[in-house]
Design a protein around this motif. Structure first.
Motif, PDB file in Angstrom:
ATOM      1  N   VAL A 218       1.989  42.700  73.878  1.00 17.57           N
ATOM      2  CA  VAL A 218       0.975  42.013  73.064  1.00 17.57           C
ATOM      3  C   VAL A 218       0.435  42.972  72.016  1.00 17.57           C
ATOM      4  O   VAL A 218       0.345  42.647  70.837  1.00 17.57           O
ATOM      5  N   GLU A 219       0.118  44.189  72.458  1.00 13.31           N
ATOM      6  CA  GLU A 219      -0.446  45.158  71.517  1.00 13.31           C
ATOM      7  C   GLU A 219       0.582  45.597  70.486  1.00 13.31           C
ATOM      8  O   GLU A 219       0.269  45.849  69.337  1.00 13.31           O
ATOM      9  N   TYR A 221       3.438  43.881  69.423  1.00 14.62           N
ATOM     10  CA  TYR A 221       3.962  42.871  68.494  1.00 14.62           C
ATOM     11  C   TYR A 221       2.866  42.055  67.820  1.00 14.62           C
ATOM     12  O   TYR A 221       3.040  41.570  66.723  1.00 14.62           O
ATOM     13  N   LEU A 222       1.765  41.842  68.510  1.00 18.36           N
ATOM     14  CA  LEU A 222       0.716  41.007  67.929  1.00 18.36           C
ATOM     15  C   LEU A 222      -0.431  41.832  67.383  1.00 18.36           C
ATOM     16  O   LEU A 222      -1.228  41.353  66.583  1.00 18.36           O
ATOM     17  N   GLU A 223      -0.527  43.076  67.847  1.00 20.95           N
ATOM     18  CA  GLU A 223      -1.639  43.948  67.469  1.00 20.95           C
ATOM     19  C   GLU A 223      -2.972  43.249  67.709  1.00 20.95           C
ATOM     20  O   GLU A 223      -3.855  43.232  66.849  1.00 20.95           O
ATOM     21  N   LEU A 224      -3.064  42.628  68.872  1.00 19.36           N
ATOM     22  CA  LEU A 224      -4.301  41.979  69.283  1.00 19.36           C
ATOM     23  C   LEU A 224      -4.704  42.561  70.634  1.00 19.36           C
ATOM     24  O   LEU A 224      -3.838  42.943  71.417  1.00 19.36           O
TER      25      LEU A 224
ATOM     26  N   GLN B 188       3.719  35.695  66.924  1.00 17.64           N
ATOM     27  CA  GLN B 188       3.315  36.337  65.668  1.00 17.64           C
ATOM     28  C   GLN B 188       2.965  35.289  64.612  1.00 17.64           C
ATOM     29  O   GLN B 188       2.003  35.430  63.860  1.00 17.64           O
ATOM     30  N   LYS B 191      -0.411  33.809  65.384  1.00 20.67           N
ATOM     31  CA  LYS B 191      -1.482  34.720  64.962  1.00 20.67           C
ATOM     32  C   LYS B 191      -1.690  34.593  63.449  1.00 20.67           C
ATOM     33  O   LYS B 191      -2.816  34.493  62.972  1.00 20.67           O
TER      34      LYS B 191
END
Lengths: 234, 242
Positions: A218-219, A221-224, B188, B191
């Motif tokens: 998650v961190e 690929y989504l940087e969330l 992605q 998002k």
């Protein structure tokens, strides 16, 4: 987490031992079932499909027959010569004339190529011995062919070399156990190959699997941020 | 369908799963420190990633912390909350939107006195229009007067526009990501769609994590408060400084 770190993580797929263990655990059914199926198949083929083949061999000795006074004159040179002769003789034993003669006398319905493949003549290293091995689906015929090849061969040598210096040491006996298929070996090979293929499949599936699995994913690929991790409820 | 075991936080409050939801609740509160968090939208990139279950259990977790909670089922295409709570879905959100019903009437009680549910009501032919309407905006504003926190269960964001329409109106959006199910590219895209709509994404809830995963173990120990800090030192740091 700074930008450099993110970049380097994208460039190289980092995989640690725990990941490998997780992948193996996830693919355990493939890893267990595929080798088992392969072994079972190999076993069935080895036991029921493949015709058992038998092997019989006869051993010949090349060299002069020494007796009495002559025996004292056995020279090193003679032995050396014999060693050379063994190689020559082996080739004679494999010759078309010998094989075809055997073929005729046995009245077997086969081609020269086939028969010559099942007859193996090889000098026993560093000795004056030649071993003639015949492989056949019929144990008795294997022994008969081996013995007969030896006889034909001796006759041929005498005819060509004008010397009578080949003697049979061991006559071929009728084998009781087949040499092929080697059931145990086949099953083991199938198991090992099956396991390797299964490992390949499991890892391939893992790398083809483009889903998010962990908080790190998650961190990455989504940087969330990950606010919660909820275990699977069964 | 086995629905009863979906309300874990309510029925099995001491379980690690319930603890995981409570940790998520706490982290959500921390994630929104700079702004008052009253409306929380739950969505996911694809279907069946556990939005409704997450919404319901987060609702219970918030209610357990003493807040008054309303769970609104805004998935007008595939209503689920009434199934989760085993209540009927005769009147709900669509009725209020059409002006047939007062909010107070549409609030259905739950086993917790400070938690209410608004089901979808009759399914309309034009969900996106209803959810994107001025009425919906106004409705969300008036919901704020009825509870401390409003949790909106919405359809998956990639499939339909509904969630993208609602997201900017919520104080925070939580993206539910089903482990081993949500595709990287799809997530992605989800998002990006949320960001394009100027939604405030608080973060993700990683759902359906395998029990042998390292993530799970960390949260388990963290939640149990057993003091086993070594187990998840690295990850603990991450979670602590959200």
């Amino acid at each position: 987490m700074n930008d450099d770190k993110i970049e380097s993580r994208d460039d190289f797929e980092v995989i640690d031992l725990r990941d490998i263990w997780r992948i193996i655990k996830k693919g355990k059914w493939i890893l267990i079932s595929l080798p088992l199926i392969a072994m079972l198949t190999s076993g069935i083929i080895s036991f029921f499909v493949l015709t058992p083949r038998y092997e019989a061999s006869t051993t010949l000795m090349v060299g002069k027959t020494y007796s009495g006074q002559d025996a004292m004159m056995l020279q090193y040179n003679d032995i050396l010569t014999a060693n050379q002769l063994v190689k020559t003789y082996s080739q004679i034993a494999k010759s078309r004339t010998v094989v075809e003669k055997v073929m005729q006398s046995e009245k077997i319905n086969t081609t020269y190529e086939q028969l010559s493949q099942s007859i193996d003549v090889k000098p026993v290293k560093d000795t004056q011995l030649i071993q003639i091995t015949v492989e056949d689906i019929d144990p008795e015929r294997a022994a008969r062919l081996a013995n007969f090849t030896a006889v034909v061969f001796i006759r041929k040598v005498t005819e060509i070399m004008k010397v009578d210096n080949v003697n049979i040491i061991d006559h071929a006996v009728v084998p009781t156990l087949p040499v092929k298929p080697n059931k145990k070996l086949n099953i083991i090979i199938a198991g090992v190959v099956g396991l390797m293929v299964a490992l390949g499949i499991v890892f391939l599936l893992e790398f083809l699997d483009r889903t998010i699995k962990t908080g790190d994913d998650v961190e990455r690929y989504l940087e969330l941020p990950v606010l919660g991790v909820i275990p699977k409820i069964e | 369908m086995m629905l009863n075991n979906r309300l874990v936080v309510l029925e099995n409050p001491k379980s690690p799963v319930a603890e995981a939801y409570r940790i998520a609740r706490t982290n959500i509160q921390f994630a929104a420190v700079d702004k008052e968090l009253k409306t929380l939208l739950i969505t996911s990139s694809g279907p069946a990633e556990g939005k409704s279950t997450t919404a319901a259990n987060l609702g219970i977790a918030f209610a357990q912390s003493g807040k008054s909670v309303i769970i609104v089922d805004a998935d007008l295409r595939k209503p689920t909350q009434h199934k989760v709570w085993e209540i009927d879905n005769i009147i709900g959100l669509t009725n209020i939107l059409l002006g047939d019903t007062e909010i107070a009437t549409a609030l259905q009680p739950s086993p917790m006195k400070n938690l209410h549910i608004v089901t979808t009501g009759p399914i309309p032919p034009n969900p996106a229009e209803l959810l994107g309407s001025q009425r919906m905006t106004a409705l969300l504003t008036s919901f704020r007067e009825h509870a401390d926190i409003i949790i909106i269960d919405s359809p998956p964001i990639i499939a339909v526009t509904d969630a993208a329409l609602l997201a900017p109106q919520a104080d925070g959006v939580v993206l539910v990501v089903a482990s081993g199910q949500a595709k990287i590219e799809t997530a992605q895209k989800a998002k990006q769609m949320l960001l394009n709509g100027k939604a405030k994404i608080l973060g993700t809830i990683l759902n359906m994590v395998e029990e042998d995963s390292q993530d799970y173990y960390y949260y388990y120990y963290y939640g149990e408060g057993s003091g086993d800090k070594k187990k998840g030192k690295k990850r603990g740091h991450k979670a602590a400084c959200l």
